[in-house]
Design an enzyme around this catalytic site. Sequence first.
Site, PDB file in Angstrom:
ATOM      1  N   TYR A 169       0.852  -1.193   0.000  1.00 51.00           N
ATOM      2  CA  TYR A 169       0.000   0.000   0.000  1.00 51.00           C
ATOM      3  C   TYR A 169       0.888   1.244   0.000  1.00 51.00           C
ATOM      4  O   TYR A 169       0.873   2.064   0.909  1.00 51.00           O
ATOM      5  CB  TYR A 169      -0.976  -0.005   1.188  1.00 51.00           C
ATOM      6  CG  TYR A 169      -2.259   0.721   0.849  1.00 51.00           C
ATOM      7  CD1 TYR A 169      -3.172   0.138  -0.017  1.00 51.00           C
ATOM      8  CD2 TYR A 169      -2.540   1.977   1.351  1.00 51.00           C
ATOM      9  CE1 TYR A 169      -4.331   0.798  -0.369  1.00 51.00           C
ATOM     10  CE2 TYR A 169      -3.697   2.652   1.005  1.00 51.00           C
ATOM     11  CZ  TYR A 169      -4.595   2.056   0.147  1.00 51.00           C
ATOM     12  OH  TYR A 169      -5.746   2.708  -0.202  1.00 51.00           O
ATOM     13  N   HIS A 198       3.188   4.529  -0.441  1.00 54.46           N
ATOM     14  CA  HIS A 198       3.107   5.984  -0.449  1.00 54.46           C
ATOM     15  C   HIS A 198       4.516   6.499  -0.725  1.00 54.46           C
ATOM     16  O   HIS A 198       5.448   5.701  -0.909  1.00 54.46           O
ATOM     17  CB  HIS A 198       2.553   6.505   0.885  1.00 54.46           C
ATOM     18  CG  HIS A 198       3.245   5.950   2.096  1.00 54.46           C
ATOM     19  ND1 HIS A 198       4.565   6.229   2.374  1.00 54.46           N
ATOM     20  CD2 HIS A 198       2.824   5.095   3.068  1.00 54.46           C
ATOM     21  CE1 HIS A 198       4.921   5.600   3.484  1.00 54.46           C
ATOM     22  NE2 HIS A 198       3.888   4.889   3.920  1.00 54.46           N
ATOM     23  N   GLY A 226       6.802   7.606   1.057  1.00 57.63           N
ATOM     24  CA  GLY A 226       7.850   7.121   1.963  1.00 57.63           C
ATOM     25  C   GLY A 226       8.458   5.826   1.433  1.00 57.63           C
ATOM     26  O   GLY A 226       9.690   5.683   1.339  1.00 57.63           O
ATOM     27  N   HIS A 227       7.602   4.871   1.064  1.00 58.45           N
ATOM     28  CA  HIS A 227       8.096   3.616   0.468  1.00 58.45           C
ATOM     29  C   HIS A 227       8.897   3.907  -0.806  1.00 58.45           C
ATOM     30  O   HIS A 227       9.969   3.336  -1.018  1.00 58.45           O
ATOM     31  CB  HIS A 227       6.925   2.721   0.072  1.00 58.45           C
ATOM     32  CG  HIS A 227       6.085   2.227   1.206  1.00 58.45           C
ATOM     33  ND1 HIS A 227       4.769   2.578   1.358  1.00 58.45           N
ATOM     34  CD2 HIS A 227       6.359   1.386   2.243  1.00 58.45           C
ATOM     35  CE1 HIS A 227       4.258   1.977   2.426  1.00 58.45           C
ATOM     36  NE2 HIS A 227       5.206   1.257   2.986  1.00 58.45           N
ATOM     37  N   GLY A 247      13.005   2.710   6.691  1.00 57.36           N
ATOM     38  CA  GLY A 247      12.689   4.110   6.946  1.00 57.36           C
ATOM     39  C   GLY A 247      12.825   4.463   8.421  1.00 57.36           C
ATOM     40  O   GLY A 247      12.533   3.646   9.296  1.00 57.36           O
ATOM     41  N   MET A 268       3.890  10.197   6.635  1.00 55.61           N
ATOM     42  CA  MET A 268       3.189   9.285   5.713  1.00 55.61           C
ATOM     43  C   MET A 268       3.126   7.897   6.310  1.00 55.61           C
ATOM     44  O   MET A 268       4.092   7.411   6.897  1.00 55.61           O
ATOM     45  CB  MET A 268       3.903   9.250   4.377  1.00 55.61           C
ATOM     46  CG  MET A 268       3.667  10.494   3.593  1.00 55.61           C
ATOM     47  SD  MET A 268       4.100  10.238   1.876  1.00 55.61           S
ATOM     48  CE  MET A 268       3.800  11.883   1.265  1.00 55.61           C
TER      49      MET A 268
HETATM   50  P1  AMP Z   1       5.615  -0.629   6.055  1.00 59.60           P
HETATM   51  O1  AMP Z   1       5.080  -0.997   4.716  1.00 59.60           O
HETATM   52  O2  AMP Z   1       4.771   0.375   6.782  1.00 59.60           O
HETATM   53  O3  AMP Z   1       6.007  -1.816   6.878  1.00 59.60           O
HETATM   54  O4  AMP Z   1       6.968   0.153   5.783  1.00 59.60           O
HETATM   55  C1  AMP Z   1       7.973  -0.395   4.961  1.00 59.60           C
HETATM   56  C2  AMP Z   1       9.214   0.454   5.067  1.00 59.60           C
HETATM   57  O5  AMP Z   1       8.894   1.781   4.687  1.00 59.60           O
HETATM   58  C3  AMP Z   1       9.748   0.534   6.508  1.00 59.60           C
HETATM   59  O6  AMP Z   1      11.159   0.514   6.489  1.00 59.60           O
HETATM   60  C4  AMP Z   1       9.213   1.864   6.977  1.00 59.60           C
HETATM   61  O7  AMP Z   1       9.998   2.459   7.978  1.00 59.60           O
HETATM   62  C5  AMP Z   1       9.284   2.675   5.700  1.00 59.60           C
HETATM   63  N1  AMP Z   1       8.365   3.806   5.788  1.00 59.60           N
HETATM   64  C6  AMP Z   1       7.046   3.791   6.117  1.00 59.60           C
HETATM   65  N2  AMP Z   1       6.553   5.044   6.163  1.00 59.60           N
HETATM   66  C7  AMP Z   1       7.593   5.872   5.869  1.00 59.60           C
HETATM   67  C8  AMP Z   1       7.739   7.294   5.783  1.00 59.60           C
HETATM   68  N3  AMP Z   1       6.720   8.118   5.997  1.00 59.60           N
HETATM   69  N4  AMP Z   1       8.951   7.785   5.457  1.00 59.60           N
HETATM   70  C9  AMP Z   1      10.011   6.960   5.240  1.00 59.60           C
HETATM   71  N5  AMP Z   1       9.940   5.619   5.325  1.00 59.60           N
HETATM   72  C10 AMP Z   1       8.747   5.085   5.626  1.00 59.60           C
END
Ligand code: AMP
Length: 282
Positions: free
Chosen positions: A32, A34, A36-37, A147, A184
């Site tokens: 999903y 955004h 950040g990913h 992240g 995000m």
């Molecule tokens: P998730 O899909 O939420 O498990 O996140 C996958 C990776 O994306 C992890 O390393 C998170 O820390 C990173 N991540 C999620 N949100 C952000 C953000 N807003 N800014 C930077 N990295 C992010």
Amino acid sequence: MEIIREPERMQETARHWRNQGLKIAFVPTMGYFHAGHLSLMEYGRRQGDRLVVSIFVNPTQFGPQEDLDRYPRDLERDCRLAEEIGVDVVFTPTPEQMYPAGYQTYVTVEEVSRGLCGAFRPNHFRGVATVVLKLFNLVQPHLAIFGEKDYQQLVVIKRMVKDLNLLVEVVGRPLVREADGLAMSSRNVYLSPAERQAALNISRALFKARELVAAGERSVNRLREALAPFFDTQPPLSLDYLTVVHPETLAELQEISGPARLAVAARIGQTRLIDNILLEVN
Ligand code: AMP
């Protein structure tokens, strides 16, 4: 771009790349996507000869009352975005492939998993460390990119890699925010417009803290008092914690005398949000 579902096939592909001397960069995610990913993938694209992104909503890191079932998913859109960035492989196994019947091995990173979110989400970091170690063994990355949004997770993974002598370099990348400051998160889709408005006060509080520390504030208690009004919103923000920690050990600080991280977790309605910021003393 290739979409791989079978763990064995992922491992074979990685072994083949390694035999050719190619550098593998890896971004683990729950999908999903955004911005950040995408920022992590863009960094990985620049650093590696091959870039793998995993999309796996990992059941072992969710508590029984948490949002595993309703976690947002859109594989088609994610694959489109990954392809645009130049991802080589999207690895998206099923829970049954990752945890087949009889599965019973878990990784516990002890001290750094205890505080902050660990205190509110028992077994969360055990699930995270376990799945990340499994993913590392399947993707065999030279470089893994995380992240700073999930700051404690980054510290837990770095500790695991060090303690278990894993041959992978872990890189932390900056937190990406919406234009108005909200960190995000895939979970932001849960927020109603009024909740989203109130949630903005989390990042406002963090920016205020950074300002106060830059202006000379050193006491964490006084910082907490100054920030309390930000959490008095309608609908209400309920703080799980607002804590200042040492950036590497995550030890809780009362006085800020060097680099420190202010980390916050707050619930609004059914949604739990986290955010953090670096505090720098001049
Ligand atoms: P998730 O899909 O939420 O498990 O996140 C996958 C990776 O994306 C992890 O390393 C998170 O820390 C990173 N991540 C999620 N949100 C952000 C953000 N807003 N800014 C930077 N990295 C992010």
